[in-house]
Design an enzyme around this catalytic site. Structure first.
Site, PDB file in Angstrom:
ATOM      1  N   ARG A   1       0.305  -1.127  -0.007  1.00 39.55           N
ATOM      2  CA  ARG A   1      -0.053   0.459  -0.238  1.00 39.55           C
ATOM      3  C   ARG A   1       0.735   1.016   0.256  1.00 39.55           C
ATOM      4  O   ARG A   1       0.274   2.219  -0.811  1.00 39.55           O
ATOM      5  CB  ARG A   1      -1.076  -0.056   1.532  1.00 39.55           C
ATOM      6  CG  ARG A   1      -2.154  -1.300   1.115  1.00 39.55           C
ATOM      7  CD  ARG A   1      -2.802  -1.197   2.381  1.00 39.55           C
ATOM      8  NE  ARG A   1      -3.982  -1.717   2.691  1.00 39.55           N
ATOM      9  CZ  ARG A   1      -3.521  -2.917   3.298  1.00 39.55           C
ATOM     10  NH1 ARG A   1      -1.997  -3.637   3.295  1.00 39.55           N
ATOM     11  NH2 ARG A   1      -4.520  -4.513   3.372  1.00 39.55           N
TER      12      ARG A   1
ATOM     13  N   ALA B   1       9.719   0.972   6.103  1.00 40.60           N
ATOM     14  CA  ALA B   1       9.122  -0.321   6.704  1.00 40.60           C
ATOM     15  C   ALA B   1       9.540  -1.139   8.046  1.00 40.60           C
ATOM     16  O   ALA B   1       8.841  -1.215   8.792  1.00 40.60           O
ATOM     17  CB  ALA B   1       9.713  -1.207   5.236  1.00 40.60           C
ATOM     18  N   ARG B   2      10.079  -1.702   8.139  1.00 42.82           N
ATOM     19  CA  ARG B   2      11.093  -2.345   9.137  1.00 42.82           C
ATOM     20  C   ARG B   2      12.338  -2.736   9.110  1.00 42.82           C
ATOM     21  O   ARG B   2      13.264  -2.888   8.072  1.00 42.82           O
ATOM     22  CB  ARG B   2      10.211  -4.482   8.528  1.00 42.82           C
ATOM     23  CG  ARG B   2       8.694  -4.035   9.423  1.00 42.82           C
ATOM     24  CD  ARG B   2       7.900  -3.339  10.944  1.00 42.82           C
ATOM     25  NE  ARG B   2       7.390  -3.721  11.045  1.00 42.82           N
ATOM     26  CZ  ARG B   2       6.450  -2.629  10.870  1.00 42.82           C
ATOM     27  NH1 ARG B   2       6.116  -1.522  10.383  1.00 42.82           N
ATOM     28  NH2 ARG B   2       4.692  -2.946  11.343  1.00 42.82           N
TER      29      ARG B   2
ATOM     30  N   GLU C   1      15.510  -2.308  17.514  1.00 46.11           N
ATOM     31  CA  GLU C   1      15.236  -1.427  17.447  1.00 46.11           C
ATOM     32  C   GLU C   1      13.652  -0.799  19.345  1.00 46.11           C
ATOM     33  O   GLU C   1      13.171  -1.367  19.408  1.00 46.11           O
ATOM     34  CB  GLU C   1      13.516  -0.472  16.486  1.00 46.11           C
ATOM     35  CG  GLU C   1      12.871   1.152  17.086  1.00 46.11           C
ATOM     36  CD  GLU C   1      11.663   0.785  15.830  1.00 46.11           C
ATOM     37  OE1 GLU C   1      12.334   1.389  14.808  1.00 46.11           O
ATOM     38  OE2 GLU C   1      10.704  -0.065  15.839  1.00 46.11           O
TER      39      GLU C   1
ATOM     40  N   HIS D   1      11.451   5.925  13.748  1.00 46.33           N
ATOM     41  CA  HIS D   1       9.865   5.473  13.980  1.00 46.33           C
ATOM     42  C   HIS D   1       8.770   6.548  13.912  1.00 46.33           C
ATOM     43  O   HIS D   1       7.833   5.994  14.032  1.00 46.33           O
ATOM     44  CB  HIS D   1       9.581   4.572  14.448  1.00 46.33           C
ATOM     45  CG  HIS D   1       8.553   3.418  14.185  1.00 46.33           C
ATOM     46  ND1 HIS D   1       8.799   2.172  13.705  1.00 46.33           N
ATOM     47  CD2 HIS D   1       8.194   3.052  13.128  1.00 46.33           C
ATOM     48  CE1 HIS D   1       8.080   1.387  13.832  1.00 46.33           C
ATOM     49  NE2 HIS D   1       7.309   2.503  12.302  1.00 46.33           N
TER      50      HIS D   1
ATOM     51  N   ALA E   1       7.570   7.974  10.763  1.00 45.74           N
ATOM     52  CA  ALA E   1       7.097   7.606   9.313  1.00 45.74           C
ATOM     53  C   ALA E   1       5.374   7.702   9.536  1.00 45.74           C
ATOM     54  O   ALA E   1       4.580   8.499   8.595  1.00 45.74           O
ATOM     55  CB  ALA E   1       7.325   7.507   8.135  1.00 45.74           C
TER      56      ALA E   1
END
Length: 338
Positions: free
Chosen positions: A168, A248-249, A277, A296, A298
């Protein structure tokens, strides 16, 4: 507007501190018209003695960050449950397969959460193309105005951008890039040449994309197949001066291999997610001048959280009208989605 006379019972199952942000007054009012729900109470433990008497009547669970795992034993206490509407992104760590086996509809606000991630990515792409971060550091140090040489690789005219993952977010980034003068490559094992062309990009192998792109943005899901997708060998394919963006990750990138590349100064990185993280306090990523590191941020924050709550409200409207959910999640999709 008045509440329906036969309004179904709904329940929040999430960290209650997020309720005012996910469901501010106008969104909460829209929800209250549709369902019978305690606007001031959210469940974080289905075994709580004060909660259990309410569970048999619940038809709709509105979940979010802080929701406990929904196991078969939890489902047994929710005999009338017909829908779980998640105000976050992934439901992988929230739901067990029995949810789908019992015919319970599942929806997620992942599409709404993709919007700010894509906007963050677009901003970083534009700034990286102008080498803004390095220019800022140089200007802070020298405090003299030194224009770039005419032949320097600065600017976004015709710059090639590589998008890893037609998720997405990846698709939204592609959409946001259209008004600009970029040449966009896409790598996604589930997207062929024809579909990529329909998106306005060109399909490429991962190796081709990495070797040919000066800006690479990661939007693939975290799965067993994508763990350390960008390892030492693939990071070495990036051209000198290239930049990697990861929203993303963190697990998609081998952190040790990335640090080794970044320490040389050969490439740049914008990292909103990392592995681990958070990073240890002594990580080189905090201090390298060619790294722009954010905590983190975004995804949806502040006023963006309202969209997540509103997504759930719109799904309730569809559910009660007998229409298909707009953001339904099928169990078979989980293996290759975030």
């Amino acid at each position: 507007m008045h509440k329906r006379s036969t309004a179904p019972t709904a329940l929040f199952a999430l960290d209650g501190s997020n309720l005012p942000f996910l469901f501010p007054a106008d969104v909460a009012a829209a929800l209250a018209v549709l369902v019978d729900i305690d606007q001031d109470h959210a469940v974080t433990d289905f075994a709580d003695a004060g909660v259990r008497p309410r569970l048999p009547d619940v038809e709709i669970l509105i979940t979010g960050w802080g929701c406990p795992l929904i196991t078969p034993s939890v489902l047994d206490t929710l005999p009338r449950l017909r829908a779980i509407l998640h105000t976050g992104g992934t439901v992988k760590k929230l739901l067990t397969p029995e949810v789908w086996e019992r015919g319970i509809a599942v929806s997620t606000a992942a599409a709404a959460n993709a919007l700010p991630v894509a906007e963050y990515t677009l901003g970083m792409i534009l700034l990286l193309g102008k080498d803004v971060f390095a220019a800022r550091e140089d200007f802070r140090t020298s405090r003299t105005f030194a224009p770039q040489a005419p032949g320097a690789d600065i600017g976004n005219a015709g710059r090639r951008v590589g998008i890893i993952g037609a998720s997405r977010t990846g698709r939204r980034v592609i959409e946001l890039l259209r008004p600009f003068d970029f040449d966009v490559l896409l790598h996604d094992p589930y997207v062929g040449a024809a579909e990529a062309e329909a998106l306005g990009v060109r399909a490429a192998s991962l190796e081709e994309l990495l070797a040919a792109s000066s800006l690479v943005s990661v939007h693939a899901p975290a799965t067993a197949e994508t763990h350390h997708l960008l390892d030492a060998a693939r990071l070495a394919l990036l051209p000198d001066g290239a930049a990697l963006i990861n929203t993303a990750r963190g697990s998609l990138v081998d952190t040790d291999a990335l640090v080794k590349e970044l320490v040389t100064g050969r490439i740049r990185a914008v990292l909103d997610v990392t592995e681990p993280e958070p990073l240890p306090a002594d990580s080189a990523l905090y201090r390298l001048p060619n790294v722009f590191l954010t905590p983190h941020i975004a995804g949806s924050m502040g006023n963006e959280l309202r969209r997540l709550g509103l997504t759930a409200v719109r799904e309730v409207e569809r559910l009660l009208a007998g229409r298909p959910l707009a953001h339904r999640v099928e169990h078979a999709q989980l293996a290759r989605t975030a």
